[in-house]
Design a protein around this motif. Structure first.
Motif, mmCIF file in Angstrom:
data_model
loop_
_atom_site.group_PDB
_atom_site.id
_atom_site.type_symbol
_atom_site.label_atom_id
_atom_site.label_comp_id
_atom_site.label_asym_id
_atom_site.label_seq_id
_atom_site.Cartn_x
_atom_site.Cartn_y
_atom_site.Cartn_z
ATOM 1 N N PHE A 90 1.307 -0.699 -4.258
ATOM 2 C CA PHE A 90 1.597 -1.457 -3.036
ATOM 3 C C PHE A 90 2.775 -2.417 -3.212
ATOM 4 C CE2 PHE A 90 -2.813 -0.249 -2.295
ATOM 5 C CZ PHE A 90 -2.752 0.154 -0.978
ATOM 6 N N MET A 91 2.859 -3.015 -4.414
ATOM 7 C CA MET A 91 3.863 -4.056 -4.623
ATOM 8 C C MET A 91 5.241 -3.490 -4.960
ATOM 9 S SD MET A 91 2.118 -6.696 -4.103
ATOM 10 C CE MET A 91 0.365 -6.865 -3.879
ATOM 11 N N PHE B 240 -4.675 -11.366 -2.406
ATOM 12 C CA PHE B 240 -4.161 -10.051 -2.022
ATOM 13 C C PHE B 240 -3.394 -9.406 -3.172
ATOM 14 C CE2 PHE B 240 -4.449 -8.596 2.480
ATOM 15 C CZ PHE B 240 -5.522 -9.407 2.793
ATOM 16 N N PHE B 241 -2.711 -10.246 -3.941
ATOM 17 C CA PHE B 241 -1.983 -9.700 -5.076
ATOM 18 C C PHE B 241 -2.946 -9.030 -6.065
ATOM 19 C CE2 PHE B 241 -0.327 -10.251 -9.403
ATOM 20 C CZ PHE B 241 0.752 -9.398 -9.307
ATOM 21 N N THR B 242 -4.070 -9.705 -6.338
ATOM 22 C CA THR B 242 -5.014 -9.106 -7.284
ATOM 23 C C THR B 242 -5.735 -7.914 -6.656
ATOM 24 O OG1 THR B 242 -6.621 -10.761 -6.613
ATOM 25 C CG2 THR B 242 -5.439 -11.191 -8.637
ATOM 26 N N LEU B 243 -6.071 -8.017 -5.358
ATOM 27 C CA LEU B 243 -6.807 -6.929 -4.708
ATOM 28 C C LEU B 243 -5.955 -5.671 -4.600
ATOM 29 C CD1 LEU B 243 -8.744 -8.629 -1.755
ATOM 30 C CD2 LEU B 243 -9.451 -8.255 -4.106
ATOM 31 N N PHE B 244 -4.666 -5.835 -4.325
ATOM 32 C CA PHE B 244 -3.794 -4.681 -4.120
ATOM 33 C C PHE B 244 -2.985 -4.329 -5.362
ATOM 34 C CE2 PHE B 244 -4.821 -5.752 0.202
ATOM 35 C CZ PHE B 244 -4.834 -4.535 0.865
ATOM 36 N N SER C 119 5.224 -0.939 1.930
ATOM 37 C CA SER C 119 3.874 -1.475 1.763
ATOM 38 C C SER C 119 3.902 -2.969 1.454
ATOM 39 C CB SER C 119 3.117 -0.706 0.683
ATOM 40 O OG SER C 119 3.861 -0.698 -0.513
ATOM 41 N N ALA C 120 4.903 -3.418 0.691
ATOM 42 C CA ALA C 120 4.974 -4.854 0.374
ATOM 43 C C ALA C 120 5.208 -5.661 1.647
ATOM 44 C CB ALA C 120 6.089 -5.124 -0.633
ATOM 45 N N ARG C 121 6.132 -5.176 2.494
ATOM 46 C CA ARG C 121 6.387 -5.878 3.754
ATOM 47 C C ARG C 121 5.174 -5.836 4.674
ATOM 48 N NH1 ARG C 121 12.404 -3.662 5.225
ATOM 49 N NH2 ARG C 121 13.600 -5.239 4.113
ATOM 50 N N ILE C 122 4.508 -4.666 4.706
ATOM 51 C CA ILE C 122 3.339 -4.555 5.574
ATOM 52 C C ILE C 122 2.244 -5.511 5.101
ATOM 53 C CG2 ILE C 122 1.439 -3.012 6.242
ATOM 54 C CD1 ILE C 122 3.546 -0.760 6.413
ATOM 55 N N LEU C 123 2.086 -5.650 3.778
ATOM 56 C CA LEU C 123 1.087 -6.586 3.259
ATOM 57 C C LEU C 123 1.386 -8.006 3.723
ATOM 58 C CD1 LEU C 123 0.128 -5.724 -0.425
ATOM 59 C CD2 LEU C 123 -1.278 -5.645 1.631
ATOM 60 N N SER D 24 -4.134 -1.625 -10.485
ATOM 61 C CA SER D 24 -5.477 -1.308 -10.982
ATOM 62 C C SER D 24 -6.524 -2.167 -10.276
ATOM 63 C CB SER D 24 -5.529 -1.560 -12.490
ATOM 64 O OG SER D 24 -5.157 -2.899 -12.746
ATOM 65 N N GLY D 25 -6.187 -2.690 -9.097
ATOM 66 C CA GLY D 25 -7.086 -3.604 -8.386
ATOM 67 C C GLY D 25 -8.157 -2.889 -7.582
ATOM 68 N N PRO D 26 -9.059 -3.665 -6.968
ATOM 69 C CA PRO D 26 -10.208 -3.113 -6.243
ATOM 70 C C PRO D 26 -9.831 -2.191 -5.088
ATOM 71 C CG PRO D 26 -10.342 -5.509 -6.379
ATOM 72 C CD PRO D 26 -9.046 -5.127 -6.986
#
Lengths: 308, 285
Positions: free
Chosen positions: A164-165, A138-142, A170-174, A145-147
C-alpha cells in the motif's frame, strides 16, 4: 456584523463602556504578540535570503522577490500543490456524498431512523482521534506484513501482500480515506443542522404535490442548503490546504512513494526544520494569500446568512 | 413496473432498509480500525507475526510493561500533553468568554471593527504564520517551553465566535443591569454571573480546545526539543521515524492505543454534549 440591533436599549450602559476595552485587552495583546507580529514578520522574511548551509548562516540579505522566483521556477511547488489537491478531492468527494445522504436520512421524518444518537456519536468519533496516532495506526495496519494484508490474503482476495505504501495510487487513497473518515461525521452534523432548519411545511407541500423523496431532496433541500454547502466546501478546502499530520506520519515526512503524497504544509515544515527562512517565508505568503481569499469567501457566506 | 409506482419512488420501507444497511456499514467502517487496534494491543510480537485474529490475545499486561520500560517516555508525554491541553482549555474558554462579553455587553468605538476583524481572521491557519511565530519565540527565549503552546489559546477566534453566538440568545442584558444596580463591579459581574450562565457553552468549547491541543502535532514539533518535554503526538512521530520493524509490535500497538483510547473513553462519556455542541455551532452565522 450587524451592530445596529445591539445598540438599542443599552443607554444605561454608556458609562460602563470603558470596560469593553478592558475586557478586550487580553485578546488584543495575545493576538498581536502571537499572531499579528508573526504574520507581519513572515511576510517580511520572505524578501530576504536567509538560510543555513551546513553550519554556516547565510544572510539575512534583502533580495526582493527572488525567493518567490526560486519557489515558482522549481517544479516542486506545482507537484506538491497537485498532490495536496488530489488527496483533498479523494477525501472530499465521498465525504460530501455520504454526509448529504446521512443528513437527508436523519432529517427525513418519514424514515424515522432509530438510534440516531448512536450513529452520530460513532461517525463523529474519528474526528477527535489524534491524527498522528491515527496515521501511525494506518501505517501499521496497512504495512506489507500488517493485519489488512493478512486478512485479505487469508480471505483469498489477494494472493500476495499488496504494498500500500509503495504505490502512488494506494498511498494517496489511504491519505484521502483517512481524511474522509475524520471529517465526514463533522460534515454530516453541519449539513443536518442546516436541513433541520428548513421549514417542514415546504416538505409537506411538496409531498402533497406528489414529489418523490429524491425530487424533494434536489428541488427543496439542496437549493435551501446552498449557503451551508458552500461553507462546508470552502472550509474543507482550507482544511485540505493545511493537510499535514496524516501524510507526514504515514510517510515519515518523505511523501513516499517518490514525494507523491508530499503536501504543501509538509514542504513548509521541511523548510522550517532546515531553518530555510527565506523560502519558507515565500511559501507561507503564497499559502496566506490562497487561504486569505478562501477565508474571505467564507466570511462573505457566513455574514450574508446572518443578515437573513 | 407501472408508471404510478415510478411516481411514488421507492417505498418508505425500502428506503429505510437501505438506510439501515448503509448506516451499519459506515459504523463498521468507523469502528473497525479501533477494533483491530484493541486486538493487536493485547497480542504479543510473535502472535502478531503469525497473522490477524478476531479474538484478543493475553499479552496486554506484558505489552504495557514493555511500553513503560521502553526508551519512549510515554507517561511523561501524556503528562506533558495533559498540562498543555488543560491549561489551553481553561485559558481559552475564560478569555474567549471575556472577549465575547466585551463585544456583547458594551458599546465602544472599535467594537464593530473588532468583531469584523475577529471573524475575518478566524480561518487563517496557524501553520502559515509558523515561520514568524517560531522566530519570534526564539527571540523571546520561549523555545522549548510550554508558553508558545498555551498562551496563544487566549486569542481563539472560533471559540470566541461560538460563545458570542450563545451569549446572544442566552444572556439577558436586564440581568447584568440588575447586577449593576445591586452595586456589583463589572469584573465581579463577569466572574459571578456571566461565567456560570455560559457554563454549557464553555464546557463544549473546553472539550474542543482540549482535544485540538491534545492532538496538535505541527507547532509542538517545532517548539519542543527536549525529550522530556515532548507531547504524545511527537512521540508517535518519533516512533514512526525510528526503524520500528525492529520493535516489539505489541508494544507499538499498545502505544497507539495509549494515545487513542483515553480520548475515546472521555468522548463516549461526554458525547451527548460534544455532538450537540457541533450542531449548535453549525454555521449559525
Amino acid at each position: 456584523m450587524d451592530g445596529g440591533k445591539k445598540k438599542s436599549g443599552n443607554s444605561n450602559v454608556v458609562k460602563y463602556n470603558r470596560w469593553g476595552y478592558i475586557f478586550l485587552l487580553p485578546f488584543i495583546i495575545v493576538y498581536a504578540v502571537f499572531q499579528l507580529i508573526p504574520f507581519i514578520s513572515t511576510i517580511y522574511y520572505s524578501f530576504f535570503e536567509n538560510y543555513r548551509s551546513g553550519l554556516k548562516q547565510i544572510g539575512p540579505n534583502f533580495i526582493g522577490l527572488e525567493n518567490y522566483v526560486t519557489l515558482f521556477s522549481n517544479a516542486d511547488i506545482w507537484k506538491y500543490t497537485e498532490n495536496t489537491f488530489i488527496m483533498w478531492i479523494i477525501g472530499f468527494l465521498p465525504q460530501i456524498i455520504v454526509s448529504l445522504l446521512l443528513a437527508a436520512w436523519f432529517s427525513d421524518p418519514s424514515l424515522r431512523i432509530k438510534g440516531q444518537r448512536f450513529f452520530k456519536t460513532v461517525i463523529y468519533l474519528p474526528n477527535l482521534i489524534m491524527a498522528a496516532a491515527f496515521a501511525m495506526l494506518f501505517f501499521t495496519l496497512f504495512a506489507d506484513s500488517g493485519p489488512i494484508n493478512s486478512i485479505l490474503t487469508s480471505l483469498g482476495i489477494l494472493s500476495e501482500p499488496y504494498k500500500f505504501m509503495s504505490n502512488t495510487g494506494s498511498a494517496r487513497i489511504l491519505v484521502g480515506f483517512m481524511n474522509f473518515l475524520m471529517w465526514f461525521g463533522n460534515t454530516t452534523i453541519l449539513l443536518l443542522a442546516g436541513m433541520m432548519g428548513i421549514d417542514t411545511s415546504l416538505y409537506e407541500a411538496a409531498e402533497v404535490d406528489g414529489a418523490t423523496a429524491s425530487e424533494i431532496f434536489w428541488k427543496v433541500t439542496m437549493p435551501l442548503l446552498k449557503p451551508i454547502f458552500i461553507y462546508v466546501l470552502i472550509t474543507s478546502l482550507i482544511g485540505g490546504l493545511q493537510m499535514f499530520d496524516v501524510p507526514q506520519i504515514l510517510t515519515n515526512g518523505e511523501g513516499a512513494p517518490d514525494r507523491t503524497t508530499m503536501t504543501l504544509i509538509m514542504y513548509l515544515n521541511k523548510h522550517l526544520f532546515n531553518k530555510n527562512y527565506g523560502m519558507s517565508g515565500a511559501l507561507s505568503v503564497i499559502l496566506l494569500i490562497i487561504t486569505g481569499i478562501l477565508s474571505f469567501a467564507v466570511f462573505k457566506v457566513t455574514t450574508n446568512q446572518d443578515n437573513n | 413496473m407501472d408508471t404510478r409506482r415510478v411516481k411514488t419512488g421507492a417505498s418508505v420501507t425500502t428506503r429505510r432498509v437501505i438506510a439501515y444497511i448503509v448506516l451499519v456499514l459506515i459504523t463498521f467502517l468507523c469502528l473497525f480500525w479501533f477494533y483491530i487496534l484493541f486486538i493487536n494491543a493485547t497480542r504479543s510480537h510473535s502472535d502478531l507475526a503469525r497473522g490477524f485474529t478476531l479474538v484478543p490475545g493475553g499479552n496486554a499486561v506484558n505489552n504495557w510493561i514493555n511500553l513503560m520500560h521502553s526508551s519512549q517516555p510515554v507517561l511523561l508525554g501524556m503528562r506533558n500533553s495533559l498540562i498543555i491541553a488543560i491549561c489551553s482549555a481553561v485559558l481559552s474558554t475564560y478569555f474567549s468568554t471575556m472577549t465575547a462579553y466585551a463585544i456583547h455587553a458594551y458599546d465602544f468605538k472599535i467594537k464593530n471593527f473588532m468583531f469584523t476583524f475577529i471573524l475575518a481572521v478566524m480561518m487563517i491557519p496557524t501553520q502559515v504564520v509558523a515561520l514568524g511565530f517560531i522566530s519570534l519565540m526564539g527571540k523571546m527565549h520561549l523555545m522549548d517551553t510550554y508558553i508558545p503552546l498555551i498562551i496563544p489559546s487566549i486569542a481563539a477566534p472560533a471559540t470566541f465566535f461560538y460563545l458570542k453566538q450563545y451569549m446572544e440568545s442566552n444572556m439577558p442584558m436586564a440581568l447584568l443591569e440588575a447586577a449593576r444596580i445591586d452595586g456589583s463591579g463589572e469584573f465581579r459581574t463577569f466572574n459571578s454571573i456571566v461565567l456560570p450562565l455560559m457554563r454549557p457553552a464553555i464546557a463544549v468549547q473546553a472539550i474542543f480546545t482540549f482535544v485540538a491541543s491534545w492532538n496538535n502535532y505541527f507547532t509542538p514539533a517545532l517548539v519542543l526539543t527536549t525529550d522530556k518535554k515532548k507531547t504524545l503526538p511527537i512521540l508517535i512521530a518519533q516512533l514512526r521515524s525510528a526503524d520500528f520493524l525492529k520493535f516489539d509490535m505489541g508494544q507499538v500497538y499498545m502505544m497507539i492505543a495509549f494515545s487513542i483510547f483515553p480520548v475515546i473513553v472521555v468522548y463516549l462519556i461526554l458525547s451527548k454534549y460534544i455532538v450537540g455542541g457541533v450542531s449548535a455551532g453549525a454555521v449559525k452565522g
